[in-house]
Design an enzyme around this catalytic site. Structure first.
Site, short mmCIF file in Angstrom:
data_model
loop_
_atom_site.label_atom_id
_atom_site.label_comp_id
_atom_site.label_asym_id
_atom_site.label_seq_id
_atom_site.Cartn_x
_atom_site.Cartn_y
_atom_site.Cartn_z
N TRP B 359 0.71 -1.42 0.15
CA TRP B 359 -0.11 -0.25 -0.13
C TRP B 359 0.67 1.13 -0.16
CZ3 TRP B 359 -1.47 3.31 3.96
CH2 TRP B 359 -0.42 3.21 5.66
N ASP B 360 2.41 1.06 0.16
CA ASP B 360 3.24 2.28 0.56
C ASP B 360 2.80 3.16 -1.23
OD1 ASP B 360 3.88 0.23 1.82
OD2 ASP B 360 6.04 0.52 1.66
N GLU B 490 0.73 -1.50 13.27
CA GLU B 490 1.85 -2.86 13.20
C GLU B 490 2.24 -3.59 14.14
OE1 GLU B 490 3.84 -3.13 9.39
OE2 GLU B 490 2.41 -4.59 8.04
N GLN B 603 4.03 3.43 13.91
CA GLN B 603 3.82 4.45 12.69
C GLN B 603 2.31 4.41 12.42
OE1 GLN B 603 4.47 1.40 8.67
NE2 GLN B 603 3.14 3.05 7.82
#
Lengths: 768, 768
Positions: B359-360, B490, B603
């Site tokens: 998905w980056d 995550e 993140q």
């Protein structure tokens, strides 16, 4: 039920007729073991059809390198595999130049297998027509001696029926074996030396990595019409195998036979330099006694076991066969002689799961062993965990705990963790509670407090420390919470405030605090030794108390039930009854995320807590929780139905209790889970025993006394069980009309039956 | 910062002095690529010291069998490995009989490496003293041609300094290569044919399983004092390799050199029977142009790239070098020519992570490519997902979804899922939202609505269907909940009601519904085609609407913030500042369960939502959430600091913004995460670009117009960036005193600067 070829019989497991598709299933069901070793019911002669070969030695394992989760910290480096050991049962049979092989015969008739549970032996008879037209009758008998637990014996008989024959018997040893369960196709055994001495052969081998040294041995002799034939075998030696060949001329109708003794000596019991001489000693003892006498001793040994542990069921052969099969397999797996051994989930019947010790031992098996053996057996099982305390402390340290906090492994062979899914290894921490509960349960049952000051208290302290450190104070709730766990219901992962775990954690701390006080008062020397060793301080105990006193339990006011975990009511609460059949079992049909967000319960979870701590809840509360959770329970763990059976009986929901009972007692015989080929579900067999004794019999220990609330399913005429309670054996007989008690012992025993006191005098039948 | 040996320079990455310990790090940092292939900066000549060899071909991968999680359903069967391809750069250099090898030389002086980012080439110079006492000066230059993207070129020059020498150049091809990242040590390449033709050689090979056919090729010629030596090489052919040997007598002070062209032709671009002839054509074109002309073309091609995408920073060389390194590497990885390619997290610089698409791409890379390339590049990235829609629907079906619901994979090479941790593969479903957001973002930026009726709407429908089916109606909350997810953070697994996921899910459904209406009104033919194909019904749309309108978002009244997930406040809320240094990074120091129950955020998660949907929240809300979550964020993902940098800038917390900026822009150059040896963090480099353009520049698109709120860190004198906005290039210059705008285009552009409208005319400097 997925199969029904096992013939109903009160004392034996019987298969009639040969079917290649059933071979692997029967290899599991007819497994034999003697606590020190065990094996699947593989054929002695060559078999080229599908088979799962397995012979296992207690305590001998292989640390298979693992790859799962390597990118996360704290994982064990290996998974301990149950290890297929060198084959000692093999006997190739060559008849007029043709290998006897049930996969290549022209015809097989009168095939019959029997596992005689009363006497502890396995037999097989059949008539085979070979491709060369010769018809032979074969009869084999095999057992693993309970008395000489390094030795097994085989009597293999062949009778040519329609012509004379030259029969070659080729007994062999083979260490070139493999495992079905291996991550990397590693070789597990390193053969060191192959030697012979007259009619004896020895293969010394050691396991890779773990370096367990073993000697696999055999001795063979051949007979014609029961007359021993003095014959020097032809010897064929290979790198990993040795074969003797005996050749006999056998006239039509005559019986040729080979008697083979074999087995293992292991450096767990002998110095590794003396394995061959220990093997010789074992063989000498066996051959001096001979096959017949050894078999007689086997019958007597099993008779003694049954005397203390038999359960009878009248009027339901399948139920009778089921419960005896469970009791028989438990005894084949673990006899309690060696406190370094434990009860593997598949015993000696397969490789699956790996490791030997799960919380199954404490939660399910200990009650069975306490009631059917000398109390030392249960004490040995407790001692096993005491011996692993240091490793449990190291394990907790790896996960960031300190100051002697102990986290016992989820799966182990030697005290080290060897399971490797984070959601289980790191988070299924309730196992720690079951280990403390077993100490409580042992004392409750046996009245033997001595274990606690001697060993148990240190275990309780390590466990209490763990729970105190593992709890988190939530300023939001102003209570202690336990975040990120997996409960007994493994269909939930990384949940917060699992009721069972939180309840057990609080109980463990309270119980440890109680026992610190008790030991301080009653065993002051031990108290000083233990406090010195563990460096317990008042501040620490105070911190424990704070956690125990302020533990949070998720509760629904609406449903008046404790919630399995935070957020349980957010799930879509569709009952199992409304789940389409095609979706079952969900662990085979659904992806893991779907299982996790469903309400379905793999095995008793809140109800497991109600089972352990029944006294702390009213029957109304039990009923409310049972009625709430049972409809969502899929029982996809073999450990589930027994708890539900016991609770259904307690709630007098006897039809339900009986359904659950059938499912647990004939789980393997009828292959409910379509996986019996992989081996038997040994530990859940203890749950079957509990279903009868605690479920129907309603046996509990309260205030140092046996309590009973006997019930009987309408399908049975009567049933009976025996329990060894504080060195006296009480036999309980329940029929549709009455319950009677008989005591083998020498002091009066006061019991409670349906809340009424009753005194049982030795050797006097008492009706309740 | 863990290293600082890279010399500060505005345009080049420079290493001076040879240090064997830095070889693997430099192999990553000096990597070169041209969008079609790329390679680590391995030496051409033999090097026997520690090295990580890697040459990669875009779109060529290996499906490595995976073992993780095999006991749970729905897992992919393989993990797509980035595949080390046959080596074409190798040139062994034998000088007076001794192999030149920096690991065995007696001395190495004047070692210098330069990666010239302005012109797109890599060079290396050094003086080596061989064991035979000969001193030689070596200079190599290498590049992968942007114009001829199947070809790379090497000029390798050797000058003996203190004596005459016989120099053997041995350019070779080698397909006997291995991968560092492999689960089972499988062989990945099958060599089919090794052939030569004069000064050219070819190895045809195919990848195991995936069967990608490639031809690795080379052509070599040798020179003495720049004069071509006509010499037929000695040919040494092996099963997996071919070597040419050229021998030159070189007087002291003379320069001998070999020019080697090499590269790959692949059946992704040619018929597999024509790979050799395609290779010949490529070599012919290259050799006709020659090394110098190709290099000149390379400089021009890079000049064109920089014209559109350069960012300048005055007064801070390291910051300047950092941002150019990021822009350079992104362009080396992906140029947007081929809609079947994507932007791998390590690009062509290593094997780690596997797969090419995360998905980056949608969350981080598309803004960069939209603003620095023709809009077709971003459209190609969107089209990539459209082309994978069928596979995303199949993937969702595997997990129990139906009726065309689409779940895009977490990691993929060809549209199939290839990641294999349940908590990520099955539960990190927010990726689906980023894919829809990218469609919105593309239209917002480019104003090109045509993509939506042509392709995008089908993707939006598949995604909306997924979210509607994935939500669960909680009777307890009387709202829709999303259970069992992993958010962008995550360090939380299997949580309920992740704010980011729930918000995105609601947004996706609303956005799909809006666009169904829009397409119905404005593109009726497409509407009929799409509704016919997708069989959308009113009932279904109504069901979507219900979910979107009744979505639950966890919120704390006390803190006035959305909670990252249910139960977040139960955690022990100790800030990162109070976390002992020895515990950092927690992903290397803590066990997974401990990370999971901690409050630490890997993140941006809630803040990622505020980043995507900034317009939907007030600045006060942003500040409250930033101040609440930032203190718990450990930024252990390379994708984290950029979002925090942008938001800190927006909140005018410039010191914080600058700290985050440094961390993202020099992440690899200074090796913040101690792992640069494994390759570069390509996708997060786009985040660095965003930190400047969206963070400091404050660029946003609102109502079809560019908006800016420029800020500048006190450490810089000035900075500038360019954006391609709807086919006109706007250059923005920000200094400590003023902001100026210049437009390369032909129509006036209305923009908003600090909330004031401003019109920029072409080629006119405008001060704001």
């Amino acid at each position: 039920m997925n199969q029904d070829y096992i013939q109903p019989d009160n004392w034996s497991i019987i298969e009639e007729g040969f079917d290649a598709d059933r071979v692997k299933s029967s290899e599991s069901l007819f497994s034999i073991g003697n606590g020190a070793m065990g094996q699947r019911a593989n054929f002695e002669e060559q078999y080229t059809g599908p088979t799962f070969q397995g012979s296992y030695i207690a305590g001998v394992y292989y640390p298979d390198k693992t790859r799962v989760g390597w990118w996360k910290n704290g994982y064990p480096e290996y998974f301990a595999k149950v290890l297929n050991a060198p084959n000692w049962i093999g006997i190739n049979v060559v008849i007029n130049g043709e290998q006897l092989d049930l996969n290549t015969c022209v015809a097989i008739t009168n095939f019959r297998r029997e596992l005689n549970m009363k006497e502890g032996w396995l037999s097989r008879t059949f008539t085979a027509t070979l491709q060369n037209k010769l018809e032979v009758e074969v009869k084999t008998t095999r057992f693993l001696s309970l008395d000489l637990d390094e030795v097994g014996a085989i009597n293999y008989q062949v009778t040519p029926l329609n012509g004379d024959a030259t029969i070659k018997f080729q007994p062999y040893l083979d260490s070139g074996i493999t495992n079905e369960d291996t991550n990397w196709d590693d070789q597990f055994w390193d053969t060191l030396k192959v030697t012979t001495e007259n009619d004896k052969a020895f293969i010394e081998a050691k396991t890779m990595k773990t370096g367990f040294h073993t000697c696999t041995f055999m001795q063979a002799s051949v007979y014609l019409e029961n007359k021993k034939q003095e014959q020097n075998p032809e010897v064929y030696q290979q790198e990993n195998a040795i074969t003797f060949t005996y050749s006999l001329s056998v006239a039509k109708g005559q019986t040729a036979s080979v008697v083979k003794f074999g087995g293992y000596t292991v450096d767990r019991n002998h110095d590794k330099t003396e394995l061959v001489s220990a093997a010789k000693t074992a063989l000498l003892t066996a051959s001096e006694k001979g096959f017949a006498q050894l078999l007689e001793a086997q019958k007597q040994a099993w008779d003694a076991i049954w005397k203390m542990s038999d359960i009878t069921i009248d009027g339901d052969v399948k139920a009778q066969q089921g419960i005896r099969f469970n009791i028989f397999q438990l005894n084949q797996t673990y006899l309690g002689k060696d406190s370094s051994l434990n009860i593997g989930p598949k015993g000696f019947t397969g490789e699956k799961y790996g490791g030997s010790t799960y919380w199954d031992t404490e939660a399910y098996c200990i009650p069975f062993y306490m009631a059917t053996k000398d109390q030392n057996v249960a004490r040995n099982l407790l001692k096993y965990r005491y011996n692993h305390l240091e490793k449990a402390i190291e394990n907790a340290e790896k996960l960031g705990f300190k100051n002697g906090a102990a986290l016992y492994p989820m799966v182990t062979m030697n005290g080290e963790e060897c399971h490797n899914e984070w959601e289980i290894t790191f988070e299924e921490i309730h196992r720690n509670g079951a280990i403390a509960f077993a100490i409580f349960n042992y004392y409750r049952y046996t009245g033997d407090y001595s274990y606690i000051p001697e060993m148990g208290l240190e275990v309780l302290i390590g466990i209490a420390r763990f729970w105190q450190q593992r709890a988190t104070f939530s300023t939001d709730k102003n209570q202690y919470v336990i975040l990120g766990v997996t409960g007994p219901n493994e269909y939930e992962n990384n949940i917060n405030n699992n009721f069972y775990t939180n309840y057990l954690a609080k109980w463990c701390i309270d119980y440890a605090l109680d026992n610190i006080e008790k030991v301080k008062e009653g065993h002051h020397d031990d108290y000083l030794r233990i406090t010195g060793k563990t460096k317990i301080t008042h501040e620490e105990l105070h911190a424990w108390q704070k956690v125990a006193d302020n533990m949070y339990f998720p509760y629904s006011e609406k449903h008046q039930v404790y919630l399995q975990q935070d957020g349980f009511l957010d799930k879509e609460l569709i009952t199992v009854a409304d789940l389409p059949k095609v979706d079952r079992p969900i662990n085979q049909k659904w992806s893991w995320d779907r299982i996790l967000r469903s309400p379905y319960i793999k095995q008793a979870d809140v109800l497991q807590g109600f089972y352990f701590f029944e006294d702390q809840f009213s029957t109304e509360e039990l009923k409310r929780h049972f009625d709430f959770y049972e409809p969502f329970t899929v029982h996809e763990s073999s450990l589930s139905p027994c708890v539900h059976s016991i609770q259904a009986a307690k709630l007098d929901q006897m039809d339900q209790a009986y359904t659950f009972y059938l499912r647990t007692s004939r789980l393997d015989l009828d292959d409910y889970n379509k996986e019996v080929e992989e081996g038997l579900h040994i530990t859940s067999m203890a749950g079957t025993w509990m279903s009868i004794v605690e479920g129907y019999g309603g046996m509990r220990i309260k205030n140092d006394m046996l309590n009973f609330e006997p019930r009987i399913p309408k399908e049975w005429d009567a049933y009976s069980f025996k329990v060894n309670f504080r060195d006296q054996i009480l036999k309980v007989n329940v029929s549709q009309s009455e319950t009677t008690f008989e005591l083998e012992g020498n002091t009066d025993l006061n019991i409670i039956v349906n809340n009424n006191p009753l005194t049982i005098s030795p050797n006097n039948l008492v009706k309740a």
